[in-house]
Scaffold this motif. Structure first.
Motif, PDB file in Angstrom:
ATOM      1  N   ILE A 274       5.367   2.023  13.732  1.00  0.00           N
ATOM      2  CA  ILE A 274       5.082   3.332  14.323  1.00  0.00           C
ATOM      3  C   ILE A 274       4.790   4.304  13.182  1.00  0.00           C
ATOM      4  CG2 ILE A 274       6.025   5.254  15.684  1.00  0.00           C
ATOM      5  CD1 ILE A 274       8.052   3.215  16.862  1.00  0.00           C
ATOM      6  N   ASN A 276       4.268   8.395  12.564  1.00  0.00           N
ATOM      7  CA  ASN A 276       4.300   9.683  13.271  1.00  0.00           C
ATOM      8  C   ASN A 276       3.056  10.494  12.917  1.00  0.00           C
ATOM      9  OD1 ASN A 276       4.832  11.021  10.843  1.00  0.00           O
ATOM     10  ND2 ASN A 276       6.530  12.208  11.681  1.00  0.00           N
ATOM     11  N   ASP A 277       2.863  11.624  13.615  1.00  0.00           N
ATOM     12  CA  ASP A 277       1.624  12.384  13.464  1.00  0.00           C
ATOM     13  C   ASP A 277       1.439  12.940  12.051  1.00  0.00           C
ATOM     14  OD1 ASP A 277       1.069  11.894  16.057  1.00  0.00           O
ATOM     15  OD2 ASP A 277       1.748  13.845  16.812  1.00  0.00           O
ATOM     16  N   ASN A 278       2.525  13.055  11.305  1.00  0.00           N
ATOM     17  CA  ASN A 278       2.421  13.625   9.965  1.00  0.00           C
ATOM     18  C   ASN A 278       2.098  12.586   8.895  1.00  0.00           C
ATOM     19  OD1 ASN A 278       4.387  15.316  11.673  1.00  0.00           O
ATOM     20  ND2 ASN A 278       3.691  16.715  10.079  1.00  0.00           N
ATOM     21  N   VAL A 292       8.955  -1.104  11.975  1.00  0.00           N
ATOM     22  CA  VAL A 292       8.934  -0.165  10.847  1.00  0.00           C
ATOM     23  C   VAL A 292       8.562   1.207  11.417  1.00  0.00           C
ATOM     24  CG1 VAL A 292       7.738   0.499   8.736  1.00  0.00           C
ATOM     25  CG2 VAL A 292       8.264  -1.918   9.157  1.00  0.00           C
ATOM     26  N   LEU A 293       9.339   2.227  11.079  1.00  0.00           N
ATOM     27  CA  LEU A 293       9.015   3.593  11.489  1.00  0.00           C
ATOM     28  C   LEU A 293       8.692   4.402  10.239  1.00  0.00           C
ATOM     29  CD1 LEU A 293       8.913   6.104  13.315  1.00  0.00           C
ATOM     30  CD2 LEU A 293      11.414   6.145  13.286  1.00  0.00           C
ATOM     31  N   ALA A 294       7.460   4.974  10.185  1.00  0.00           N
ATOM     32  CA  ALA A 294       7.037   5.763   9.024  1.00  0.00           C
ATOM     33  C   ALA A 294       6.842   7.208   9.447  1.00  0.00           C
ATOM     34  CB  ALA A 294       5.738   5.201   8.455  1.00  0.00           C
ATOM     35  N   MET A 295       7.410   8.149   8.704  1.00  0.00           N
ATOM     36  CA  MET A 295       7.334   9.559   9.059  1.00  0.00           C
ATOM     37  C   MET A 295       6.952  10.422   7.863  1.00  0.00           C
ATOM     38  SD  MET A 295      10.748   9.827  11.440  1.00  0.00           S
ATOM     39  CE  MET A 295      10.359  11.514  11.902  1.00  0.00           C
ATOM     40  N   GLY A 296       5.912  11.226   8.032  1.00  0.00           N
ATOM     41  CA  GLY A 296       5.557  12.239   7.041  1.00  0.00           C
ATOM     42  C   GLY A 296       5.101  11.694   5.696  1.00  0.00           C
ATOM     43  N   LEU A 297       4.457  10.528   5.686  1.00  0.00           N
ATOM     44  CA  LEU A 297       4.027   9.932   4.418  1.00  0.00           C
ATOM     45  C   LEU A 297       2.517  10.090   4.226  1.00  0.00           C
ATOM     46  CD1 LEU A 297       5.971   6.548   4.725  1.00  0.00           C
ATOM     47  CD2 LEU A 297       6.749   8.642   3.608  1.00  0.00           C
ATOM     48  N   VAL A 300       0.367   5.809   1.544  1.00  0.00           N
ATOM     49  CA  VAL A 300       1.444   4.860   1.228  1.00  0.00           C
ATOM     50  C   VAL A 300       1.172   3.562   1.972  1.00  0.00           C
ATOM     51  CG1 VAL A 300       3.897   4.387   1.687  1.00  0.00           C
ATOM     52  CG2 VAL A 300       3.230   6.584   0.703  1.00  0.00           C
ATOM     53  N   ILE A 302       3.171   0.184   3.373  1.00  0.00           N
ATOM     54  CA  ILE A 302       4.485  -0.397   3.657  1.00  0.00           C
ATOM     55  C   ILE A 302       4.236  -1.825   4.101  1.00  0.00           C
ATOM     56  CG2 ILE A 302       6.579  -0.252   5.069  1.00  0.00           C
ATOM     57  CD1 ILE A 302       5.826   2.695   5.602  1.00  0.00           C
ATOM     58  N   VAL A 311       7.401  -0.463  -0.394  1.00  0.00           N
ATOM     59  CA  VAL A 311       6.943   0.866   0.018  1.00  0.00           C
ATOM     60  C   VAL A 311       6.331   1.479  -1.228  1.00  0.00           C
ATOM     61  CG1 VAL A 311       7.529   3.071   1.049  1.00  0.00           C
ATOM     62  CG2 VAL A 311       8.899   1.048   1.609  1.00  0.00           C
ATOM     63  N   SER A 312       5.004   1.639  -1.227  1.00  0.00           N
ATOM     64  CA  SER A 312       4.359   2.088  -2.459  1.00  0.00           C
ATOM     65  C   SER A 312       3.252   3.084  -2.189  1.00  0.00           C
ATOM     66  CB  SER A 312       3.774   0.879  -3.206  1.00  0.00           C
ATOM     67  OG  SER A 312       3.132   1.312  -4.394  1.00  0.00           O
ATOM     68  N   ASP A 313       3.206   4.095  -3.048  1.00  0.00           N
ATOM     69  CA  ASP A 313       2.020   4.924  -3.161  1.00  0.00           C
ATOM     70  C   ASP A 313       0.849   3.962  -3.403  1.00  0.00           C
ATOM     71  OD1 ASP A 313       0.598   7.522  -3.958  1.00  0.00           O
ATOM     72  OD2 ASP A 313       0.292   6.234  -5.702  1.00  0.00           O
TER      73      ASP A 313
END
Lengths: 441, 441
Positions: A274, A276-278, A292-297, A300, A302, A311-313
């Protein structure tokens, strides 16, 4: 068209999805027409067959990859197995001997060699046919593909052609340059060397016999371990005077790092994930069963597998290798010719794995010196053989095997089971294989 | 000192480490003196015992948390179990009845009620003693703790005291305000209401009998489900005229989100994790067996458990709840009074879990209607009882149980095993418990 695909790589740069056994070309990341995912090797094989359904495809690879290739491409694909790794000249020489002595191909036929992992479209494979045709004309001993550069890369060798025509003799070769020098080369009409070349089989056989003392394929295979590692570019290409290059201006991507790979991903998320919008420019490639939940990235990648979580730039992801080198771990999952397995629990003196056998397949008949094993069948039907005694098995059946006892399982339908390994010194090396005698089958 | 710790919370905000069963207070995140990790509930309990070794500690909680509390604090801690959730007034009333009728505490004694999850130092518990002493004096019916605000928070209710003295009568209470209004309150000397209060037991018993028709603890327990949910603040505190507040200026943190929690973490990494040099303000909390590698990230929290993987910008992490609500999954791990379990594989008609029983503990004697089970003992020694038949077990032993058969396992030493559950309708609800008859023990 006879085509040899060189399939190498240790796969550290795409950890945790690649490992010693699964190189990047076996990761299923690319969408097929029917909404499933395919790996690079599956994609390339499908593309070759689309462009030339009669193509003879041979994959030159190491022992470690043979199971995965059979699992992904089926049993029919030609495999020229290298007993150990010795760089590209010995690999191409072995493939040439294999094509002649095992496949019975006329030494006057042409062969195209190319890496198994370019991310390209069908026009690339049309170009391979042109390369092959051009080699057949005999104007040159070697015909290379020269890729029109899209930026002054420091990652590739450069070919300087004598002219800007579609087909040109080669003036000179240049090693991987700095960006500034690369700009200069490009201004002179230089092309990237993508490691693709065509030749008449006899030419490479002659070169092989010149540099290596061997009689035929089997002899070369036997002495392969004694050969010196040397690249085909260095041993042959750069010394050849009668050499041409053909320009290729189509799409060509080298997906060697997470950064470049995610650019080619059709979906931002593969597997359970998932965003999120950010989130912006975030990719999730998740081979685990949990989300996996990703927020505000931003920018990146994953990636999660039974081996670990990255988890990397995206930019930073190309510097991954030393960190992966520092992670000492056993192989946590693998594709085998008969199916696949995944480690699901590790304790001091036990290891639990989940085994999936494909319908109609079986493991080798084998034993272990230092561990007992227990199988619990989860689903499917099949037959186990333990010290010669057969037993039909289905969901819920339990088979116990003491150290030393010989065992296998044969799947009628797809068969899944839990295997608990018990012992003080559990190792993948602890395996003795046996022939199954006819009365045991 | 008699202290009641209110232990609530569903734990969605700290997914994937918290879930329906494991609220945030049970996650082991804080370092002890001897380099192990302890949970909030363990930390608070240890701190209380440091400040007052004779303190009577009672934890008011739901059924779902009882196993985890026993597992983390041992069997001796007092637990007042709520049959269901009904907000803080019924919970405090039940605890008061429990202290009187079960623990036999004199109704003239004082009691302090406080949440189980503040992140505080020992001075906080010294203040609880002062609160208790002040309530004992009888100047007021209720003595609250007022926390000196460090910023104009919108998350807390405010107490406006009549004076700025250490102990003051309360002028009024204010609901959670906007930041601007909060600033105004603070300029008037307002304090945060941290939900901590002391009283003479008789006072709360009287309030309870005023609002609820019950005879004693057991009667209240029986009719608990019929009670209306109402907060203690609303039912009692805000209506009380004889009420004082004591100022607390020490460290007090409410670690309810990943953002605040990571601020209190002593180490950037808990569990297997690697941060490269380009990471800044990154925390890894990894409860899985495989490593997490983080590269080039800023102000990010990464948390992994058998339930899933969170990668979030720290600021954004406070908005996690709706995303976690959207993830429908079974409980993937839990602490039980006898040990713990973890789901390691899920298939359509099977589930495989790893069970760890603590030495000397056993499961309930139970059966399942709709599933067969297989146990494979990995390590340790113990005894299984299946339909009344005892068997000593050790590493490598296998026990098979058909649906309907009664079974348990009793651990002599710590005992680890793999349990394979097989059936079409596997559910944690499918469990029938039995008394173990003496001849079966």
């Amino acid at each position: 068209m006879n085509i040899v695909l060189l399939s190498g790589g240790s796969g550290k740069r795409l950890w945790p999805l690649s490992n010693e056994i699964r190189s990047k070309q076996f990761i299923r990341l690319f969408k097929t027409d029917h909404d499933a995912y395919e790996s690079m090797v599956q994609r390339v094989y499908r593309q070759i067959k689309t462009v030339d359904s009669q193509a003879t495809v041979t994959i030159a690879t190491s022992k470690a990859q043979v199971s995965a290739i059979h699992n992904q491409l089926g049993e029919k694909v030609g495999i020229c197995m290298e007993p150990c790794r010795r760089d590209t000249f010995p690999a191409v020489a072995l493939a040439a001997a294999y094509l002649t002595d095992v496949q019975g191909i006329d030494p006057q036929e042409t062969v195209v060699v190319c890496p198994v992992d370019p991310y390209v479209e069908d026009d690339y494979f049309e170009m391979l046919k042109s390369l092959s045709d051009q080699a057949g004309k005999g104007e040159a001993n070697l015909v290379l593909m020269g890729i029109e550069p899209t930026y002054p890369s420091e990652k590739y060798g450069y070919i300087i052609p004598k002219s800007a025509e579609q087909i040109s003799f080669v003036d000179t070769f240049k090693e991987k340059p700095s960006a500034d020098v690369a700009k200069e080369y490009i201004s002179k009409g230089a092309l990237w060397n993508g490691g693709v070349f065509a030749f008449k089989l006899q030419y490479v056989l002659d070169k092989a016999h010149e540099l290596i003392d061997f009689t035929d394929y089997h002899d070369l295979y036997e002495k392969y371990e004694t050969l010196t590692g040397i690249s085909f570019d260095y041993a042959v290409v750069e010394k050849e005077k009668k050499i041409q290059v053909m320009r290729f201006g189509g799409q060509w991507k080298d997906l060697g790092t997470w950064n470049t790979l995610t650019e080619a991903m059709p979906d931002a998320v593969i597997g359970k994930g998932i965003l999120n919008d950010n989130c912006e420019g975030v990719n999730i490639i998740n081979e685990m069963d949990v989300p996996v939940l990703a927020m505000g990235l931003h920018d990146v990648v994953i990636s999660a597998s039974p081996a670990g979580i990255l988890v990397s730039d995206k930019e930073q992801s190309s510097y991954i290798k030393p960190y992966v080198d520092s992670i000492v771990q056993q192989v946590m999952f693998a594709e085998k010719s008969w199916g696949s397995y995944q480690v699901i629990d590790v304790e001091d003196s036990s290891m639990t794995i989940k085994v999936t056998l494909n319908a109609g397949h079986s493991m080798n008949y084998h034993s272990h010196k230092n561990r007992d094993e227990v199988w619990v069948v989860l689903s499917g039907t099949g037959k186990t053989i333990v010290d010669g005694r057969e037993k039909c098995v289905q969901s819920g059946d339990v088979v116990t095997m003491r150290a030393g006892c010989r065992h296998t399982v044969i799947a009628d339908t797809e068969l899944k089971m839990i295997e608990v390994q018990l012992g003080e010194a559990i190792s993948v090396e602890d395996k003795q294989k046996y022939e199954l005698r006819v009365e045991e089958k």
